[in-house]
Design a protein around this motif. Structure first.
Motif, PDB file in Angstrom:
ATOM      1  N   SER A 507     123.726  60.164  67.516  1.00 48.96           N
ATOM      2  CA  SER A 507     122.861  59.125  68.093  1.00 48.96           C
ATOM      3  C   SER A 507     123.599  57.802  68.053  1.00 48.96           C
ATOM      4  O   SER A 507     124.561  57.630  67.293  1.00 48.96           O
ATOM      5  N   CYS A 508     123.142  56.866  68.866  1.00 46.74           N
ATOM      6  CA  CYS A 508     123.852  55.584  68.993  1.00 46.74           C
ATOM      7  C   CYS A 508     122.876  54.482  69.351  1.00 46.74           C
ATOM      8  O   CYS A 508     121.711  54.732  69.672  1.00 46.74           O
ATOM      9  N   ARG A 509     123.365  53.264  69.298  1.00 49.43           N
ATOM     10  CA  ARG A 509     122.629  52.090  69.777  1.00 49.43           C
ATOM     11  C   ARG A 509     123.589  51.221  70.567  1.00 49.43           C
ATOM     12  O   ARG A 509     124.807  51.365  70.463  1.00 49.43           O
ATOM     13  N   ILE A 510     123.029  50.313  71.342  1.00 48.28           N
ATOM     14  CA  ILE A 510     123.843  49.270  71.954  1.00 48.28           C
ATOM     15  C   ILE A 510     123.349  47.930  71.427  1.00 48.28           C
ATOM     16  O   ILE A 510     122.140  47.720  71.284  1.00 48.28           O
ATOM     17  N   HIS A 511     124.294  47.064  71.122  1.00 45.40           N
ATOM     18  CA  HIS A 511     123.922  45.741  70.624  1.00 45.40           C
ATOM     19  C   HIS A 511     123.139  45.004  71.706  1.00 45.40           C
ATOM     20  O   HIS A 511     123.386  45.166  72.908  1.00 45.40           O
ATOM     21  N   ASP A 512     122.183  44.204  71.276  1.00 45.57           N
ATOM     22  CA  ASP A 512     121.322  43.505  72.237  1.00 45.57           C
ATOM     23  C   ASP A 512     122.101  42.605  73.175  1.00 45.57           C
ATOM     24  O   ASP A 512     121.701  42.400  74.326  1.00 45.57           O
ATOM     25  N   MET A 513     123.216  42.055  72.707  1.00 48.53           N
ATOM     26  CA  MET A 513     124.003  41.198  73.592  1.00 48.53           C
ATOM     27  C   MET A 513     124.737  42.029  74.646  1.00 48.53           C
ATOM     28  O   MET A 513     124.918  41.582  75.784  1.00 48.53           O
ATOM     29  N   VAL A 514     125.169  43.234  74.271  1.00 46.43           N
ATOM     30  CA  VAL A 514     125.744  44.142  75.269  1.00 46.43           C
ATOM     31  C   VAL A 514     124.649  44.567  76.242  1.00 46.43           C
ATOM     32  O   VAL A 514     124.872  44.643  77.455  1.00 46.43           O
ATOM     33  N   ARG A 515     123.476  44.826  75.699  1.00 46.60           N
ATOM     34  CA  ARG A 515     122.362  45.217  76.568  1.00 46.60           C
ATOM     35  C   ARG A 515     122.000  44.082  77.531  1.00 46.60           C
ATOM     36  O   ARG A 515     121.686  44.320  78.704  1.00 46.60           O
ATOM     37  N   ASP A 516     122.037  42.861  77.045  1.00 49.41           N
ATOM     38  CA  ASP A 516     121.779  41.718  77.923  1.00 49.41           C
ATOM     39  C   ASP A 516     122.785  41.689  79.068  1.00 49.41           C
ATOM     40  O   ASP A 516     122.420  41.469  80.224  1.00 49.41           O
ATOM     41  N   MET A 517     124.057  41.949  78.740  1.00 49.95           N
ATOM     42  CA  MET A 517     125.102  41.926  79.765  1.00 49.95           C
ATOM     43  C   MET A 517     124.868  43.030  80.793  1.00 49.95           C
ATOM     44  O   MET A 517     124.906  42.783  82.005  1.00 49.95           O
ATOM     45  N   ILE A 518     124.631  44.267  80.337  1.00 50.86           N
ATOM     46  CA  ILE A 518     124.509  45.375  81.293  1.00 50.86           C
ATOM     47  C   ILE A 518     123.196  45.289  82.070  1.00 50.86           C
ATOM     48  O   ILE A 518     123.122  45.742  83.214  1.00 50.86           O
ATOM     49  N   THR A 519     122.169  44.691  81.468  1.00 52.52           N
ATOM     50  CA  THR A 519     120.920  44.477  82.218  1.00 52.52           C
ATOM     51  C   THR A 519     121.151  43.489  83.351  1.00 52.52           C
ATOM     52  O   THR A 519     120.683  43.696  84.473  1.00 52.52           O
ATOM     53  N   SER A 520     121.885  42.421  83.036  1.00 55.20           N
ATOM     54  CA  SER A 520     122.198  41.430  84.063  1.00 55.20           C
ATOM     55  C   SER A 520     123.029  42.056  85.185  1.00 55.20           C
ATOM     56  O   SER A 520     122.747  41.855  86.374  1.00 55.20           O
ATOM     57  N   LEU A 521     124.052  42.851  84.814  1.00 51.72           N
ATOM     58  CA  LEU A 521     124.888  43.503  85.823  1.00 51.72           C
ATOM     59  C   LEU A 521     124.101  44.531  86.624  1.00 51.72           C
ATOM     60  O   LEU A 521     124.285  44.669  87.834  1.00 51.72           O
ATOM     61  N   SER A 522     123.212  45.249  85.940  1.00 53.81           N
ATOM     62  CA  SER A 522     122.401  46.257  86.616  1.00 53.81           C
ATOM     63  C   SER A 522     121.500  45.620  87.660  1.00 53.81           C
ATOM     64  O   SER A 522     121.346  46.140  88.775  1.00 53.81           O
ATOM     65  N   ASN A 523     120.912  44.489  87.314  1.00 53.03           N
ATOM     66  CA  ASN A 523     120.062  43.775  88.280  1.00 53.03           C
ATOM     67  C   ASN A 523     120.895  43.270  89.457  1.00 53.03           C
ATOM     68  O   ASN A 523     120.479  43.357  90.616  1.00 53.03           O
TER      69      ASN A 523
END
Length: 918
Positions: A507-523
């Motif tokens: 199992s894994c997690r992504i750091h919230d700042m990485v998640r912020d980056m990929i959410t922005s790129l995904s949008n």
């Protein structure tokens, strides 16, 4: 596949290639049009890949980005058109071939029908017209030249340099870590101290690697040799490499710094070889200290280290990198850890108030602690959020503004703030370094909410269903997915959480700042649309992937009024399912994840079975109680997850039509005999099944499934009337099986010589042993390829536990491979008893004397909320008793039990009283 870069090209082009082959005898005009489409789309795919390779500091012009988006949309629309045509094909023929070519064969007769033929011609003509227009724009915007947009933002290298000039007084949490690195560089005996030593600082972008390396560098550079009356190091240098390095520039910078500008007029004609030679000559008899900052590639390090001479003078080299493989290649790995809670708070307060002696007022303490928790100890994140909160709005200390910033973390911070943009640019270098297929897989992780623990196996199978994985010779699709996943970990973009005894990340997690980056790129790329999340979003005109989360009011307001006919992937969280239109309104759906949607029942099967293009279907934790014959329509289905459902009927015979099935997971669900036809499911890779008994006929069928690699069986009760062990021998082929798990109340299985000859891992979960059959013997030494044995034994009898373990260890000692043993015993601990005593004490004090039903949570391999928890695991008849549990102090609870108890209470509040079929 590289979907985020090239759209649907990877799946579209093979379909177009099939359409134009002679054997299909297509109408000459249509065949010519298809050939034109294929040629144009192949050319555009090449251009899209070239656009994606633009350097991060030289992004493509906005016109080129718009062109690339138009091409991706075009590829999706063309594939949707082909798929809609395929839906019209008769899907219940006798031929069991599952290739796209087979569908085309079946469709030839339909092409002779005027109406269908006319519709296909119109679709192709329309798309051809759009392709011509896009091609003109390609020429007009000179896409192949990939013109760079003018950027006013600081370059990534400039942002990194700021770490080198941070005042020592401003550093937080660096002293202790710098001492640890210095110790690694200086420890050892006299002989090792004279050798060249390398330490590699590795970690996530923004964690402070450059800052730490510089602190160590300055500390060592300042050391003075009293006896020799000179600095410890004869020469020093600090060189930044970056993502796309010029080796000549690196070596020239080294030469300048090491020689104190002795080579001020370096010959312009000197190449890498000459520069390396000059550096090595200069370092011949000198003790040197060098920092190589931000290495991204093993081959770059191999080239740079050629200049470092091993001269026996005790030289030291420090490198920093985000890539774990690079760190291991260089040696002396130092994994940089996040800041402690105390240091995080200190840096946060210093950033906001510019002093160590001030902290947030009382009404902001809770939200500030929540913000710090989400920052996860990453200095870049703390500084960025601190800057937001120290702005004009932040200084007003309004709880509303601070709460808004907190809720936006991980799901799209305000990009108008310079610090947010700079943070994303630093993190985006890691994204820019990824090949297209890994960019797609990384952006897909934006599907998961903040702090969500992502299980590896379901994630990879979802990638399979999404079509992200490309077949590679000698590897299964799952193994390809594992390789992709491990590359993301290697690049410090994904954080491992649970690692098993064979060093696989479970199992894994992504750091919230990485998640912020990929959410922005995904949008930005219209990769994934999330509705009902913490942040409102503006919806694109065409939604390709849709995630509907749990905020009901937001969902109702955000659902698009237009149709959802282009959605290829749909993930829904309970209770948002009731707000969706009928599933039949998603005609090109490939991935459908309804995990935990209890409102989904047998009435929804008709719509589900009409989704002919489904590759992935999860009905885990829904209220379905049967599988209809219509499931045979889903002939593209690869993954089926029906765990934790109330299915009581046997699998329908039409199941055999699902010839592309790779994974079927039926644990804690239907209890069945293994149907004989299952041995003809030639593609089946992984099967998890709940069986009534351990029967010879069942094992004969299971052992004959030709491609089966993983088998997990549940047998709740021992077989009635059995007076001997069930022996698995060479009579049950299991040609490809590499992983076998058996979960049973009473262990009654034994392996004979020649059994499961490809098996690498065996997992045994049981509560008791059948000692009445004689000695406890499993026959593990007969599994010739065995490498790993995992045993979970539920028992509180120490003598029995000791006897079982001794027996298993004895068999392992007899095995030629000496397999690894992972042993777990689950018993009622003292802490668990303390929890119960505390709850009973509070209930005794309650005026209503509420009833308490108590059971110890039986944890399974994935430690997940089981379906039984919905039913009877916890029932407290009054709201006050529930509240007692919800407010129970965490420190009283053992190993996450608090979270589990509260989840069960929340579940129980929403669930009707269901009968337990166990």
């Amino acid at each position: 596949m590289a979907e985020v870069v090239t759209g649907a090209m990877s799946t579209l082009l093979p379909k177009l290639a099939d359409l134009i082959t002679e054997e299909y005898n297509l109408h000459k005009g249509i065949r010519g049009e298809v050939m034109f489409l294929k040629a144009e789309m192949e050319s555009m795919e090449t251009a899209l890949l070239k656009v994606s390779e633009a350097p991060i500091d030289q992004p493509p012009d906005i016109q080129i980005k718009l062109w690339a988006k138009a091409v991706r949309d075009l590829s999706y629309d063309l594939e949707d058109s082909i798929d809609r045509f395929m839906v019209r094909i008769e899907t219940h023929g006798q031929d069991k071939s599952h290739s796209f070519r087979n569908f085309i064969d079946k469709s030839i007769s339909l092409l002779t029908k005027g109406k269908i033929r006319h519709k296909i011609a119109i679709d192709i003509k329309d798309i051809k017209s759009r392709i011509k227009e896009v091609s003109k724009r390609r020429d007009r915007y000179k896409v192949d030249n990939v013109a760079a947009a003018k950027s006013t933002d600081p370059s990534v290298d400039t942002l990194r340099l700021s770490a080198l000039y941070t005042k020592a007084s401003e550093l937080v949490g660096t002293d202790e870590k710098s001492l640890e690195v210095v110790k690694m560089l200086t420890e050892g005996d006299e002989a090792s101290k004279k050798q060249l030593k390398v330490v590699s600082i590795v970690g996530l972008g923004g964690l402070g690697k450059t800052t730490l390396a510089n602190a160590v560098y300055e500390k060592l550079k300042a050391q003075f040799d009293i006896q020799k009356q000179k600095p410890q190091f004869d020469c020093t240098a600090f060189v930044s490499v970056s993502l796309n390095p010029s080796m000549e520039k690196i070596f020239k910078s080294l030469l300048h710094q090491l020689t104190n500008l002795k080579y001020e007029n370096i010959e312009a004609t000197w190449g890498e070889a000459q520069l390396i030679s000059e550096i090595r000559t200069f370092l011949g008899n000198k003790r040197y200290l060098i920092v190589i900052d931000d290495i991204w590639d093993k081959y770059v390090w191999e080239g740079i280290k050629c200049a470092f001479r091993e001269n026996g003078h005790g030289s030291r080299v420090i490198i920093t990198t985000r890539i774990l493989d690079v760190a291991h290649q260089a040696g002396g790995v130092y994994r940089l850890q996040p800041l402690s809670v105390v240091d995080s708070r200190k840096l946060f307060h210093r950033r906001i108030y510019e002093t160590d002696n001030k902290s947030p007022p009382n009404h902001l303490v809770e939200v500030s602690e929540n913000v710090l928790e989400r920052c996860g100890g990453v200095p870049l994140a703390i500084i960025t959020i601190g800057s937001l909160l120290s702005s004009k709005k932040g200084r007003a200390h309004t709880h509303e503004y601070w709460s808004k910033v907190y809720k936006s973390m991980g799901s799209g911070l305000d990009n108008s703030h310079d610090d947010v943009k700079n943070m994303r640019r630093i993190l985006s270098v890691s994204y820019s370094d990824l090949p297209p297929h890994l960019k797609t897989c990384l952006l897909h992780l934006s599907l998961y909410t903040e702090d969500y623990e992502i299980e590896t196996e379901p994630l990879i199978w979802k990638w399979v269903g999404e079509g992200f994985l490309k077949e590679e010779r000698g590897m299964s699709l799952y193994e390809v997915g594992e390789d992709y996943f491990n590359q993301l970990i290697n690049k410090s973009l994904v954080q491992p959480v649970k690692i098993d005894n064979v060093n696989k990340v479970r199992s894994c997690r992504i750091h919230d700042m990485v998640r912020d980056m990929i959410t922005s790129l995904s949008n930005e790329e219209n990769f994934l649309t999330t509705i009902g999340g913490p942040q409102p979003v503006s919806l694109p005109s065409k939604i390709r992937r849709l995630s509907v989360q749990t905020c009901i009011e937001d969902v109702a307001n955000q659902l698009p009024p237009m149709g959802l006919t282009h959605v290829r992937s749909l993930t829904v969280s309970n209770p948002a399912f009731s707000l969706l239109p009928a599933l039949s309104g998603f005609p090109v759906l490939r991935v459908l994840d309804l995990t935990g949607c209890w409102e989904v029942d047998n009435n929804h099967w008709m719509d589900i079975c009409s989704l002919f293009h489904l590759r992935y279907l999860s009905l885990k934790g829904t209220s379905i109680t049967k599988i209809p014959k219509g499931i045979g329509n889903l002939q593209f289905l690869q993954v089926l997850d029906i765990r934790f459902t109330g299915i009581v009927e046997e699998l329908p015979s039409t199941f055999i039509h699902l010839t592309q099935l790779l994974v079927v997971d039926m644990l804690d669900s239907i209890r069945c005999d293994v149907p004989r036809w299952m041995c003809s499911m030639s593609s089946l890779f992984s099967l998890s099944i709940r069986m009534k008994t351990l029967g010879e006929e069942d094992f004969q069928v299971l052992g004959s499934i030709p491609s089966l690699r993983e088998l997990h069986i549940q047998v709740r009760n021992s077989t009635r009337g059995r007076h001997k062990w069930f022996v698995v021998g060479s009579g049950y082929p299991f040609w490809c099986l590499t992983r076998f798990s058996v979960e049973t109340n009473t262990m009654q299985l034994r392996f004979a010589q020649g059994a499961m000859q490809s098996l690498h891992t065996v997992e045994l979960f049981f509560h008791d042993v059948l000692l009445q059959f004689g000695d406890f013997i499993l026959g593990l030494e007969n599994l010739s390829s065995l490498e790993n044995v995992n045993v979970m034994f539920y028992n509180d009898d120490d003598n029995k536990t000791r006897n079982v373990r001794n027996a298993i260890e004895k068999e392992i000692d007899m095995h030629q491979n000496m397999p690894k043993l992972m042993w777990e015993i689950w018993v009622c601990s003292n802490k668990t008893r303390n929890v119960r005593n505390a709850i009973e004490k509070e209930i005794d004090m309650h005026q209503n004397m509420p009833k308490l039903m108590w059971e110890i949570w039986e944890r399974r391999r994935h430690l997940e909320l089981r379906h039984q928890a919905r039913r009877t695991y916890l029932q407290c008849v009054s709201d006050q008793a529930r509240q007692t549990l919800e407010n129970l102090p965490t420190e009283l609870l053992d190993d996450g039990l608090a979270r589990e108890l509260r989840e069960m209470v929340q579940v129980q509040n929403q669930v009707q009283d269901l009968s337990d079929d166990e």
